[in-house]
Design a protein around this motif. Structure first.
Motif, PDB file in Angstrom:
ATOM      1  N   LEU A 157      20.639  43.517-125.329  1.00 27.38           N
ATOM      2  CA  LEU A 157      20.001  44.542-124.513  1.00 27.38           C
ATOM      3  C   LEU A 157      18.480  44.436-124.588  1.00 27.38           C
ATOM      4  O   LEU A 157      17.788  44.678-123.598  1.00 27.38           O
ATOM      5  N   ARG A 158      17.981  44.045-125.753  1.00 25.00           N
ATOM      6  CA  ARG A 158      16.538  43.921-125.919  1.00 25.00           C
ATOM      7  C   ARG A 158      15.987  42.641-125.304  1.00 25.00           C
ATOM      8  O   ARG A 158      14.890  42.648-124.726  1.00 25.00           O
ATOM      9  N   GLU A 159      16.744  41.548-125.398  1.00 23.94           N
ATOM     10  CA  GLU A 159      16.176  40.237-125.102  1.00 23.94           C
ATOM     11  C   GLU A 159      16.740  39.550-123.867  1.00 23.94           C
ATOM     12  O   GLU A 159      16.151  38.566-123.405  1.00 23.94           O
ATOM     13  N   SER A 160      17.856  40.025-123.327  1.00 21.45           N
ATOM     14  CA  SER A 160      18.509  39.303-122.225  1.00 21.45           C
ATOM     15  C   SER A 160      18.621  40.178-120.982  1.00 21.45           C
ATOM     16  O   SER A 160      18.193  41.331-120.975  1.00 21.45           O
ATOM     17  N   SER A 209      23.140  37.298-118.325  1.00 14.96           N
ATOM     18  CA  SER A 209      23.347  36.667-119.635  1.00 14.96           C
ATOM     19  C   SER A 209      24.353  37.460-120.460  1.00 14.96           C
ATOM     20  O   SER A 209      25.183  36.874-121.165  1.00 14.96           O
ATOM     21  N   TRP A 210      24.256  38.770-120.380  1.00 17.03           N
ATOM     22  CA  TRP A 210      25.215  39.632-121.097  1.00 17.03           C
ATOM     23  C   TRP A 210      26.644  39.358-120.649  1.00 17.03           C
ATOM     24  O   TRP A 210      27.559  39.236-121.478  1.00 17.03           O
ATOM     25  N   LEU A 211      26.852  39.250-119.354  1.00 21.65           N
ATOM     26  CA  LEU A 211      28.196  39.020-118.834  1.00 21.65           C
ATOM     27  C   LEU A 211      28.752  37.679-119.314  1.00 21.65           C
ATOM     28  O   LEU A 211      29.895  37.601-119.785  1.00 21.65           O
ATOM     29  N   ASP A 233      26.549  50.695-119.014  1.00 20.44           N
ATOM     30  CA  ASP A 233      25.715  51.426-118.059  1.00 20.44           C
ATOM     31  C   ASP A 233      24.265  50.952-118.122  1.00 20.44           C
ATOM     32  O   ASP A 233      23.594  50.849-117.085  1.00 20.44           O
ATOM     33  N   ASP A 234      23.778  50.643-119.332  1.00 21.61           N
ATOM     34  CA  ASP A 234      22.405  50.169-119.476  1.00 21.61           C
ATOM     35  C   ASP A 234      22.222  48.803-118.822  1.00 21.61           C
ATOM     36  O   ASP A 234      21.208  48.548-118.153  1.00 21.61           O
ATOM     37  N   PHE A 235      23.195  47.918-119.032  1.00 25.54           N
ATOM     38  CA  PHE A 235      23.093  46.585-118.424  1.00 25.54           C
ATOM     39  C   PHE A 235      23.190  46.666-116.899  1.00 25.54           C
ATOM     40  O   PHE A 235      22.452  45.984-116.186  1.00 25.54           O
ATOM     41  N   LEU A 236      24.105  47.491-116.388  1.00 25.04           N
ATOM     42  CA  LEU A 236      24.289  47.591-114.940  1.00 25.04           C
ATOM     43  C   LEU A 236      23.080  48.217-114.254  1.00 25.04           C
ATOM     44  O   LEU A 236      22.853  47.994-113.060  1.00 25.04           O
ATOM     45  N   ALA A 237      22.321  49.009-115.001  1.00 22.51           N
ATOM     46  CA  ALA A 237      21.134  49.658-114.425  1.00 22.51           C
ATOM     47  C   ALA A 237      19.882  48.813-114.552  1.00 22.51           C
ATOM     48  O   ALA A 237      18.807  49.232-114.104  1.00 22.51           O
ATOM     49  N   MET A 238      19.987  47.615-115.144  1.00 24.56           N
ATOM     50  CA  MET A 238      18.801  46.776-115.355  1.00 24.56           C
ATOM     51  C   MET A 238      18.148  46.400-114.020  1.00 24.56           C
ATOM     52  O   MET A 238      18.810  45.985-113.074  1.00 24.56           O
ATOM     53  N   GLU A 239      16.838  46.556-113.970  1.00 27.17           N
ATOM     54  CA  GLU A 239      16.092  46.201-112.774  1.00 27.17           C
ATOM     55  C   GLU A 239      16.032  44.686-112.624  1.00 27.17           C
ATOM     56  O   GLU A 239      15.664  43.976-113.548  1.00 27.17           O
ATOM     57  N   ASP A 274      33.160  44.523-135.783  1.00 25.19           N
ATOM     58  CA  ASP A 274      32.536  45.652-135.089  1.00 25.19           C
ATOM     59  C   ASP A 274      31.040  45.694-135.388  1.00 25.19           C
ATOM     60  O   ASP A 274      30.201  45.842-134.488  1.00 25.19           O
ATOM     61  N   VAL A 275      30.688  45.561-136.667  1.00 24.23           N
ATOM     62  CA  VAL A 275      29.279  45.565-137.070  1.00 24.23           C
ATOM     63  C   VAL A 275      28.536  44.380-136.458  1.00 24.23           C
ATOM     64  O   VAL A 275      27.418  44.513-135.936  1.00 24.23           O
ATOM     65  N   PHE A 276      29.159  43.202-136.499  1.00 18.52           N
ATOM     66  CA  PHE A 276      28.532  41.983-135.985  1.00 18.52           C
ATOM     67  C   PHE A 276      28.239  42.121-134.497  1.00 18.52           C
ATOM     68  O   PHE A 276      27.116  41.838-134.050  1.00 18.52           O
ATOM     69  N   TYR A 277      29.225  42.554-133.731  1.00 19.10           N
ATOM     70  CA  TYR A 277      29.052  42.586-132.286  1.00 19.10           C
ATOM     71  C   TYR A 277      28.229  43.784-131.827  1.00 19.10           C
ATOM     72  O   TYR A 277      27.598  43.737-130.759  1.00 19.10           O
ATOM     73  N   LYS A 278      28.217  44.832-132.592  1.00 20.27           N
ATOM     74  CA  LYS A 278      27.342  45.951-132.256  1.00 20.27           C
ATOM     75  C   LYS A 278      25.881  45.507-132.350  1.00 20.27           C
ATOM     76  O   LYS A 278      25.069  45.797-131.464  1.00 20.27           O
ATOM     77  N   ALA A 279      25.544  44.806-133.429  1.00 20.49           N
ATOM     78  CA  ALA A 279      24.181  44.298-133.587  1.00 20.49           C
ATOM     79  C   ALA A 279      23.855  43.263-132.508  1.00 20.49           C
ATOM     80  O   ALA A 279      22.739  43.217-131.977  1.00 20.49           O
ATOM     81  N   GLU A 280      24.828  42.438-132.172  1.00 19.46           N
ATOM     82  CA  GLU A 280      24.601  41.410-131.157  1.00 19.46           C
ATOM     83  C   GLU A 280      24.342  42.038-129.792  1.00 19.46           C
ATOM     84  O   GLU A 280      23.482  41.585-129.029  1.00 19.46           O
TER      85      GLU A 280
END
Length: 836
Positions: free
Chosen positions: A255-258, A262-264, A304-310, A244-250
């Motif tokens: 979200l910051r870099e991709s 890429s997220w999908l 929601d943040d990824f789906l709203a990415m411009e 949980d900790v590992f994937y939360k940080a990932e």
């Protein structure tokens, strides 16, 4: 007899003998256990060892033997195993994330950690092998434990590994007073190696699986309850928490870099990796649990943040047809939400946005620009087109707008159909959501019913000429899809009835395609919707037979005068055909007077002849002639112009003109007129009694366009006024023999604002009657209903034709109360009773 009753000697007690036997047997067993631990079991006789165990158990000393074995193993651990474990762990502590030594590299941690785990695995395997051999040696004791429901020898001795190795606490490590439990150290190393594996390092997965397998074989107690495995109670919770900790940080890093794509892909890859890791390194029992962690942290947390990415979010995926991304998104959302609400809501929103963009684009498009189809847009099909593209007139502009709107809607529909099949696995939930959004934005457009009918009209009149059956099938399917979306189907029915009537009367389409489309409408919307259309088809078929029989009748009479004029008649049933098609002169709203057109004498005689023929087998019928919808082919003779020695005017010219019925009536006035005489607009109107608007359009068609100017107009302007005069144009010349004079402003074009308001007014009147009938029908059956119940049932019954507004239903209820079809119930003004 005496020998039979001889008393037997009393047996001596065996206590002392057996006591001595226990010590002897135990010594044998103890020696064998030592050999087993020292890996010298090959020289042992398990048959003799089994007998020793059997003897002890037989004299009920099994518990003593059980305790002796336990004491031996405990002592063995402390003397021979624990010192080695202590040294093993201390030598490899720098590798352990538990100590959090930041100076050690991942390579150092991995090598030291794997050395530690290999040492633990070796101790476990040796102990497990030894305990299996000892359990075989004490098989009879094992059976005795099972009968008394006591923990088995194997379970107890295996448990000693748990109690004396895994739960052993190392003290004075790195100057800390807090002891380090071996199990905590082992789990910390395993989790550290798993994280290295996730980061792409190469680790010994078989080693990890052996350690987790060891924890699967060990239990919290010697009772060995299935839900109390060390793997389940200790390792798995820590593994899931660390994951949980590992994937939360990932996810935060992604979200910051991709971007969303890429997220999908990363999330899908991680899910597959964890599924594989459960097979190679952890346990299949954890497959669902670790998947839930990834779904929570990588999918749900920031979705929601990824789906709203411009530029890469859902909007970009849909607009740019990124089918792979949408397919992955569908798979991920399906894992976390069976109702797929997030995907459904976002898709619905995008459909609505794109639908409203279509409407906005339509408003911003200039349809007045010159086009090759400009001339055709101004006139009926088949007229001579202009040599150069012309700017579209107001009516043609509206027609072009209607076609563009429908085409854009169909393209959008095809786009989402493709996404539904290729990305969303034809999911019924997604399909229903998309369908609802299409229906919503289509019906938000106030002219959708008219535009859909115009699209079908244009497709059937022009789009299918010379096309294959496959092309026709595409048009039919598109038409049904559009009709299916409409909520104001009664308004569409009114427009379609008008357009269909024009197509049938002017033979502008293939009758078999028309019937197939109506058949599909009947299957989709019910018999009541297509009843008038089918009546129109029936009239056309009967009229065809009637025209043929009348021609045979005239031929048999031998009347040359009547034979010189051919008549093709359409006998139309008033209830089936719209008033627009039947003509203004039939019946005006609220007025029963008729305005009959004055036909030429030869046509009048033909009408009387046909009426007599028609009434031979049909008594009591009344025929009303409707000249506004007919056409005629006239053979015209233009003599040579005096003084012209060359050119087309120097000789006689014969043309065959196809004109409207009104055009025929006007042209025949000039048969008995001298070449130098003329008729004023008022004189023509007086002689023909053609309604002024229709006469204006007819004279415009015959005198204004240069290519169809068979009448000369004074003054020569582009518009016809009541003061104008008209004469036969003896200098008319055309390259064609057969000329089709266009009809200015066809009624199948898009209506103007005033015409549209009149259509809607008539439709509202019809709706009022329909609502009245529904209310009476419901109340007659139910007798008594509350206002809410009655309103709900009316909406339910009429939803297939249109969605009645609440205010309309309330108004019709009040009207029926006034007319005494209903009455309010005593004591409850919001409830009604039916009055028979």
């Amino acid at each position: 007899m005496a020998s039979r009753n001889r008393p037997r000697p009393i047996r001596r007690p065996l206590i002392n003998k057996e006591a001595g036997g226990f010590d002897q047997c135990w010594a044998t067993l103890q020696s064998a256990m030592t050999d087993i631990h020292n890996k010298n079991a090959s020289k042992l006789s398990f048959e003799n060892l089994y007998r020793a165990s059997y003897k002890i158990t037989l004299v009920k000393r099994g518990e003593d033997l059980f305790n002796k074995v336990k004491e031996f193993e405990t002592e063995w651990f402390h003397k021979h195993i624990i010192p080695g474990v202590d040294e093993l762990v201390r030598n490899n502590l720098p590798s352990i994330a538990l100590i959090q030594m930041t100076t050690s590299s991942s390579h150092e941690r991995r090598e030291a950690g794997e050395r530690l785990l290999r040492g633990i695995r070796k101790i476990w395997e040796d102990h497990n092998t030894s305990m299996n051999l000892i359990a075989d040696m004490l098989m009879y004791l094992e059976r005795s434990c099972a009968e008394t429901k006591q923990a088995s020898v194997y379970a107890t001795t295996i448990g000693l590994f748990r109690d004396h190795i895994l739960k052993y606490g190392l003290k004075d490590v790195d100057g800390s007073d807090q002891p380090f439990i071996i199990l905590d150290v082992v789990i910390a190393v395993v989790l550290d190696l798993i994280n290295m594996d996730r980061d792409g390092d190469i680790v010994d997965r078989n080693l990890l699986r052996d350690i987790t397998g060891m924890l699967e074989q060990l239990y919290e107690t010697d009772e060995e309850k299935e839900n109390e495995k060390l793997y389940t109670t200790i390792f798995e919770p820590r593994f899931l928490a660390a994951s949980d900790v590992f994937y939360k940080a990932e996810c935060e890093k992604l979200l910051r870099e991709s971007d969303a794509g890429s997220w999908l892909r990363h999330t899908r890859r991680r899910l597959l990796e964890e599924e594989e890791r459960c097979v190679t390194s952890v346990s299949n029992f954890t497959k669902d649990s670790i998947a839930a962690v990834l779904e929570k942290e990588l999918v749900l947390a920031k979705m929601d943040d990824f789906l709203a990415m411009e530029g890469s979010g859902l909007k970009a995926m849909v607009d740019n047809d990124r089918e792979e991304d949408l397919g992955i998104l569908y798979q991920l959302i399906s894992r976390i939400d069976k109702s797929k609400n997030t995907l459904k809501t976002n898709l619905q929103s995008r459909v609505m946005e794109l639908g409203l963009e279509i409407e906005q684009t339509l408003k911003n498009t200039d349809f007045s620009a010159p086009t090759a189809a400009g001339a055709a847009g101004e006139a009926e099909e088949g007229a001579e087109g202009a040599d150069k593209p012309k700017a579209l007139g107001p009516a043609a502009q509206q027609t072009a707008a209607a076609i563009k709107w429908v085409d854009d809607v169909l393209k959008l529909k095809a786009k989402f159909d493709s996404l539904l099949e290729n990305c969303f696995n034809n999911d019924l939930i997604i399909q229903s959501a998309i369908t609802k959004s299409f229906s919503d934005f289509i019906n938000m457009f106030e002219r959708s019913a008219e535009f859909v009918s115009l699209f079908i009209d244009d497709s059937l009149k022009r789009g299918l000429k010379g096309k294959s059956d496959e092309d026709a099938e595409v048009v039919l399917q598109k038409a049904i899809v559009l009709v299916r979306y409409l909520s104001d189907r009664d308004l569409f029915e009114r427009y379609y009835q008008k357009h269909l009537g024009r197509r049938l009367l002017h033979s502008k389409s293939e009758i078999h395609i028309e019937k197939e489309l109506v058949r599909r409408m009947r299957a989709e919307l019910g018999n009541h919707f297509t009843a008038k259309f089918e009546g129109m088809f029936k009239d056309m078929e009967l009229s065809k037979d009637l025209s043929t029989n009348y021609k045979d009748h005239i031929r048999n009479l031998g009347d040359d005068d009547r034979k010189s004029t051919e008549l093709a008649i359409h006998v139309l049933t008033t209830n089936f055909w719209p008033t627009d098609v039947m003509g203004r002169g039939v019946l005006q709203d609220g007025d029963t007077s008729r305005s009959d057109c004055i036909f030429p004498p030869s046509i009048k005689r033909l009408q009387e002849s046909f009426y007599k023929f028609y009434c031979q087998d049909r008594s009591g019928r009344i025929l009303t002639w409707v000249p506004s919808t007919g056409s005629a082919d006239i053979k015209c003779f233009f003599p040579k112009v005096p003084g012209k020695e060359s050119g087309p005017l120097s000789k006689d010219r014969r043309y065959e003109l196809n004109v409207s019925t009104y055009g025929m009536i006007v042209l025949m006035l000039f048969n008995d007129l001298a070449s130098d005489e003329s008729l004023s607009f008022e004189e023509i109107q007086l002689k023909t009694n053609i309604p002024v608007p229709d006469l204006t359009k007819t004279l415009t068609s015959l005198s204004v366009p240069p290519k169809f100017r068979v009448l000369a107009k004074e003054p020569l302007t582009k518009s016809v006024k009541p003061t104008d005069k008209f004469s036969f144009n003896a200098q008319f010349v055309s390259k064609q023999i057969k000329i089709r004079v266009p009809v200015i402003s066809s009624t199948s074009k898009v209506e103007g604002n005033e015409e549209r308001k009149e259509t809607e007014r008539k439709n509202d009147q019809t709706r009022a009657h329909v609502v009245d009938a529904a209310i009476v029908r419901i109340m007659k059956q139910r007798k008594e209903l509350t206002h809410t119940q009655l309103t709900t049932e009316v909406i339910g019954q009429l939803s297939g034709r249109f969605k009645p507004e609440i205010s309309l239903i309330k108004k019709r209820i009040e009207d029926l109360l006034t007319r005494e079809y209903l009455e309010r119930m005593e004591g409850d003004t919001a409830a009604y009773r039916y009055l028979a």
